[in-house]
Design an enzyme around this catalytic site. Structure first.
Site, PDB file in Angstrom:
ATOM      1  N   GLU A 126       0.814  -1.155   0.098  1.00  0.00           N
ATOM      2  CA  GLU A 126      -0.001   0.008   0.099  1.00  0.00           C
ATOM      3  C   GLU A 126       1.017   1.132  -0.041  1.00  0.00           C
ATOM      4  O   GLU A 126       1.822   1.402   0.757  1.00  0.00           O
ATOM      5  CB  GLU A 126      -0.893   0.051   1.149  1.00  0.00           C
ATOM      6  CG  GLU A 126      -1.833   1.198   1.360  1.00  0.00           C
ATOM      7  CD  GLU A 126      -3.038   0.838   2.007  1.00  0.00           C
ATOM      8  OE1 GLU A 126      -3.688  -0.118   1.797  1.00  0.00           O
ATOM      9  OE2 GLU A 126      -3.512   1.500   2.745  1.00  0.00           O
ATOM     10  N   THR A 175      -3.968   4.800  -1.639  1.00  0.00           N
ATOM     11  CA  THR A 175      -4.955   5.356  -0.776  1.00  0.00           C
ATOM     12  C   THR A 175      -5.559   6.640  -1.238  1.00  0.00           C
ATOM     13  O   THR A 175      -5.092   7.275  -2.087  1.00  0.00           O
ATOM     14  CB  THR A 175      -4.792   5.651   0.792  1.00  0.00           C
ATOM     15  OG1 THR A 175      -3.480   6.473   0.714  1.00  0.00           O
ATOM     16  CG2 THR A 175      -3.770   4.192   1.364  1.00  0.00           C
ATOM     17  N   ARG A 206     -15.932   3.921   3.244  1.00  0.00           N
ATOM     18  CA  ARG A 206     -16.767   5.292   3.368  1.00  0.00           C
ATOM     19  C   ARG A 206     -15.984   6.301   3.790  1.00  0.00           C
ATOM     20  O   ARG A 206     -16.185   7.364   3.878  1.00  0.00           O
ATOM     21  CB  ARG A 206     -17.278   4.615   4.973  1.00  0.00           C
ATOM     22  CG  ARG A 206     -18.543   5.519   5.348  1.00  0.00           C
ATOM     23  CD  ARG A 206     -18.788   5.437   6.860  1.00  0.00           C
ATOM     24  NE  ARG A 206     -17.692   5.642   7.720  1.00  0.00           N
ATOM     25  CZ  ARG A 206     -17.762   5.527   9.129  1.00  0.00           C
ATOM     26  NH1 ARG A 206     -18.891   5.121   9.700  1.00  0.00           N
ATOM     27  NH2 ARG A 206     -16.720   5.707   9.936  1.00  0.00           N
ATOM     28  N   GLY A 207     -14.745   5.929   4.492  1.00  0.00           N
ATOM     29  CA  GLY A 207     -13.644   7.225   5.158  1.00  0.00           C
ATOM     30  C   GLY A 207     -14.283   7.223   6.540  1.00  0.00           C
ATOM     31  O   GLY A 207     -15.139   6.914   7.020  1.00  0.00           O
ATOM     32  N   ALA A 232     -20.103   2.401   3.330  1.00  0.00           N
ATOM     33  CA  ALA A 232     -19.355   2.195   2.098  1.00  0.00           C
ATOM     34  C   ALA A 232     -20.355   1.227   1.072  1.00  0.00           C
ATOM     35  O   ALA A 232     -20.149   1.512  -0.244  1.00  0.00           O
ATOM     36  CB  ALA A 232     -18.416   1.174   2.298  1.00  0.00           C
ATOM     37  N   GLN A 243      -7.849  -4.877   8.150  1.00  0.00           N
ATOM     38  CA  GLN A 243      -7.353  -3.735   8.964  1.00  0.00           C
ATOM     39  C   GLN A 243      -5.927  -4.280   9.530  1.00  0.00           C
ATOM     40  O   GLN A 243      -5.863  -5.971   9.548  1.00  0.00           O
ATOM     41  CB  GLN A 243      -8.001  -3.069  10.016  1.00  0.00           C
ATOM     42  CG  GLN A 243      -7.667  -2.221  11.064  1.00  0.00           C
ATOM     43  CD  GLN A 243      -7.123  -1.040  10.349  1.00  0.00           C
ATOM     44  OE1 GLN A 243      -5.978  -0.892   9.585  1.00  0.00           O
ATOM     45  NE2 GLN A 243      -8.023   0.319  10.446  1.00  0.00           N
ATOM     46  N   LYS A 276       7.735   3.454   1.991  1.00  0.00           N
ATOM     47  CA  LYS A 276       9.187   3.212   2.281  1.00  0.00           C
ATOM     48  C   LYS A 276       9.564   1.925   1.455  1.00  0.00           C
ATOM     49  O   LYS A 276       9.575   0.766   1.875  1.00  0.00           O
ATOM     50  CB  LYS A 276       9.125   2.772   3.867  1.00  0.00           C
ATOM     51  CG  LYS A 276       8.596   3.983   4.757  1.00  0.00           C
ATOM     52  CD  LYS A 276       8.589   3.553   6.179  1.00  0.00           C
ATOM     53  CE  LYS A 276       8.108   4.366   7.033  1.00  0.00           C
ATOM     54  NZ  LYS A 276       7.367   3.832   8.135  1.00  0.00           N
TER      55      LYS A 276
HETATM   56  P1  FAD Z   1     -18.385   0.865   6.328  1.00  0.00           P
HETATM   57  O1  FAD Z   1     -18.202  -0.590   5.581  1.00  0.00           O
HETATM   58  O2  FAD Z   1     -19.296   1.642   5.853  1.00  0.00           O
HETATM   59  O3  FAD Z   1     -18.372   0.563   7.896  1.00  0.00           O
HETATM   60  C1  FAD Z   1     -18.389   1.525   8.798  1.00  0.00           C
HETATM   61  C2  FAD Z   1     -19.275   1.292   9.929  1.00  0.00           C
HETATM   62  O4  FAD Z   1     -20.451   1.307   9.714  1.00  0.00           O
HETATM   63  C3  FAD Z   1     -18.977  -0.256  10.824  1.00  0.00           C
HETATM   64  O5  FAD Z   1     -18.906  -0.228  11.938  1.00  0.00           O
HETATM   65  C4  FAD Z   1     -19.943  -0.884   9.987  1.00  0.00           C
HETATM   66  O6  FAD Z   1     -20.258  -2.163  10.778  1.00  0.00           O
HETATM   67  C5  FAD Z   1     -21.314  -0.066  10.053  1.00  0.00           C
HETATM   68  N1  FAD Z   1     -22.266  -0.363   9.023  1.00  0.00           N
HETATM   69  C6  FAD Z   1     -21.871  -0.492   7.666  1.00  0.00           C
HETATM   70  N2  FAD Z   1     -23.308  -0.563   7.034  1.00  0.00           N
HETATM   71  C7  FAD Z   1     -24.031  -0.409   7.848  1.00  0.00           C
HETATM   72  C8  FAD Z   1     -25.564  -0.255   7.922  1.00  0.00           C
HETATM   73  N3  FAD Z   1     -26.347  -0.380   6.779  1.00  0.00           N
HETATM   74  N4  FAD Z   1     -26.188  -0.002   9.226  1.00  0.00           N
HETATM   75  C9  FAD Z   1     -25.518   0.385  10.174  1.00  0.00           C
HETATM   76  N5  FAD Z   1     -24.168   0.361  10.476  1.00  0.00           N
HETATM   77  C10 FAD Z   1     -23.565  -0.140   9.065  1.00  0.00           C
HETATM   78  N6  FAD Z   1      -9.576   5.714   4.874  1.00  0.00           N
HETATM   79  C11 FAD Z   1      -9.435   6.764   3.945  1.00  0.00           C
HETATM   80  O7  FAD Z   1      -9.700   7.998   4.025  1.00  0.00           O
HETATM   81  N7  FAD Z   1      -8.445   6.658   2.718  1.00  0.00           N
HETATM   82  C12 FAD Z   1      -8.272   5.308   2.480  1.00  0.00           C
HETATM   83  O8  FAD Z   1      -7.726   5.130   1.285  1.00  0.00           O
HETATM   84  C13 FAD Z   1      -8.328   4.290   3.018  1.00  0.00           C
HETATM   85  N8  FAD Z   1      -8.079   2.817   3.021  1.00  0.00           N
HETATM   86  C14 FAD Z   1      -8.338   2.005   3.943  1.00  0.00           C
HETATM   87  C15 FAD Z   1      -8.038   0.642   3.648  1.00  0.00           C
HETATM   88  C16 FAD Z   1      -8.232  -0.513   4.361  1.00  0.00           C
HETATM   89  C17 FAD Z   1      -7.973  -1.996   3.856  1.00  0.00           C
HETATM   90  C18 FAD Z   1      -9.046  -0.442   5.684  1.00  0.00           C
HETATM   91  C19 FAD Z   1      -9.383  -1.422   6.755  1.00  0.00           C
HETATM   92  C20 FAD Z   1      -9.488   1.059   5.983  1.00  0.00           C
HETATM   93  C21 FAD Z   1      -9.203   2.126   5.130  1.00  0.00           C
HETATM   94  N9  FAD Z   1      -9.405   3.573   5.451  1.00  0.00           N
HETATM   95  C22 FAD Z   1      -9.167   4.484   4.611  1.00  0.00           C
HETATM   96  C23 FAD Z   1     -10.145   3.565   6.648  1.00  0.00           C
HETATM   97  C24 FAD Z   1     -11.672   3.571   6.517  1.00  0.00           C
HETATM   98  O9  FAD Z   1     -12.320   4.513   5.669  1.00  0.00           O
HETATM   99  C25 FAD Z   1     -12.313   3.553   7.887  1.00  0.00           C
HETATM  100  O10 FAD Z   1     -12.072   2.335   8.575  1.00  0.00           O
HETATM  101  C26 FAD Z   1     -13.726   4.142   8.058  1.00  0.00           C
HETATM  102  O11 FAD Z   1     -14.078   4.196   9.578  1.00  0.00           O
HETATM  103  C27 FAD Z   1     -14.713   2.995   7.773  1.00  0.00           C
HETATM  104  O12 FAD Z   1     -14.674   2.672   6.345  1.00  0.00           O
HETATM  105  P2  FAD Z   1     -15.437   1.191   5.829  1.00  0.00           P
HETATM  106  O13 FAD Z   1     -15.539   1.355   3.982  1.00  0.00           O
HETATM  107  O14 FAD Z   1     -15.067   0.118   6.379  1.00  0.00           O
HETATM  108  O15 FAD Z   1     -16.946   1.533   6.236  1.00  0.00           O
END
Ligand code: FAD
Length: 294
Positions: free
Chosen positions: A17, A48, A107-108, A127, A179, A275
């Site tokens: 990454e 990212t 989602r972010g 997301a 994660q 890095k």
């Molecule tokens: P979601 O899948 O939407 O989940 C977020 C929360 O909402 C979870 O607790 C889930 O259980 C809950 N949820 C989901 N759907 C529902 C629903 N229908 N009703 C109620 N609750 C629900 N951040 C950045 O800004 N840029 C990046 O490039 C980036 N890359 C990442 C790559 C990886 C592999 C990981 C693990 C994280 C990354 N992140 C990045 C961080 C990420 O944006 C955060 O962890 C964020 O808080 C959650 O994103 P998600 O897409 O998992 O969200």
């Protein structure tokens, strides 16, 4: 190349990454670092989006450069939480124009301002909303999603988290990246639970080599990851000696990766960020393992 095809391979591989620059002036140094990593021939590289203030334009420029000039498949991240429909649709069009095949739909993170705002007015709450948008845009993207072996910090419990994870897969995720975690048993336990819940897509475990004592606190705060005693001891002992911490952190990550390969995982995603020296050291440590048949 679509990651869904690539992940079907049965040979041990690593992906890396990287993150885009925050400013124009940093562009050349980030481009150079990502090119050095591309020379290690990883299975793919993910770029990212927005993390640390970088812009979507740079995400696409870096991803395009790695793919077109270095022949390494790329995965461009995209977040949606603070965006309007128009902005997201525009970003998706730019991805199509840039020839992006693989998109990580996220989602972010919620900023304090977003936490306090009226969520019913958001165009995208989760997301899964972005995954629907990507599926309906007319391009045949291979879509990935994020998952959390130690449960997403906002989730009430693991059952709820896995329920929503399944919704993402049903909406169109072809693979999931985890994660970071520092205890492989947490990953194995998570895999068992998601398979039991009927999630069958490939899972790419994410491993972060901690190479700097100051990095530990931030990484743990962001991810909420559990620190095993073995890892804590290593940070306590070497955290204030940069060269020793780097060597110990690379060795710990290498050890985690070998254990994952030994337990049925074929591709590990390494959060070595920009890095090349760290990425290179891990590849060197695994030189006789990478490329071997599972
Ligand atoms: P979601 O899948 O939407 O989940 C977020 C929360 O909402 C979870 O607790 C889930 O259980 C809950 N949820 C989901 N759907 C529902 C629903 N229908 N009703 C109620 N609750 C629900 N951040 C950045 O800004 N840029 C990046 O490039 C980036 N890359 C990442 C790559 C990886 C592999 C990981 C693990 C994280 C990354 N992140 C990045 C961080 C990420 O944006 C955060 O962890 C964020 O808080 C959650 O994103 P998600 O897409 O998992 O969200």
């Amino acid at each position: 190349m679509k990651l869904s095809e690539l992940l079907e391979r049965d040979r041990f591989s690593l992906s890396f990454e990287v993150f885009p620059p925050k400013t124009d002036t940093a562009f050349d140094s980030v481009k150079l670092a990502t090119e050095e990593i591309a020379k290690l021939s990883p299975s793919f590289m993910s770029v990212t989006y927005g993390a640390g203030g970088g812009t979507g334009r740079y995400t696409l420029e870096i991803a395009k450069n790695i793919k077109e000039n270095h022949g390494v498949p790329t995965l461009a991240h995209l977040t949606c939480v603070s965006s309007t429909k128009e902005t997201v649709k525009e970003k998706i069009e730019q991805m199509k124009e840039a020839g992006i095949e693989n998109v990580m739909a996220l989602r972010g993170d919620l900023t304090p301002e977003l936490e306090g705002s009226d969520r019913s007015r958001w165009a995208y709450r989760y997301a899964v909303d972005l995954i629907h948008e990507l599926r309906e845009c007319g391009a045949d993207f291979c879509i990935g999603g994020a998952c959390y072996p130690e449960v997403h910090p906002e989730s009430a419990n693991q059952k709820e988290d896995i329920k929503h994870l399944k919704e993402k897969v049903e909406a169109g995720c072809s693979f999931l990246t985890t994660q970071m975690f520092f205890d492989n048993n947490l990953l194995y336990n998570f895999l068992y639970k998601i398979r039991e819940a009927g999630i069958t897509v490939p899972i790419i475990p994410g491993v972060m080599p901690i190479t700097n004592g100051n990095q530990v606190e931030r990484a743990i705060k962001l991810s909420g990851s559990f620190m095993p005693q073995r890892f804590k001891s290593l940070v306590d002992k070497f955290g204030s000696t940069p060269a020793a911490m780097k060597q110990a952190g690379i060795a710990y990550a290498t050890d985690q990766i070998i254990d994952l390969f030994a337990n049925g995982i074929t591709n590990v995603h390494v959060y070595s960020m920009n890095k090349p020296d760290v990425a290179c050291a891990i590849v060197a440590n695994l030189s006789d393992i990478l490329g071997e048949k599972k």
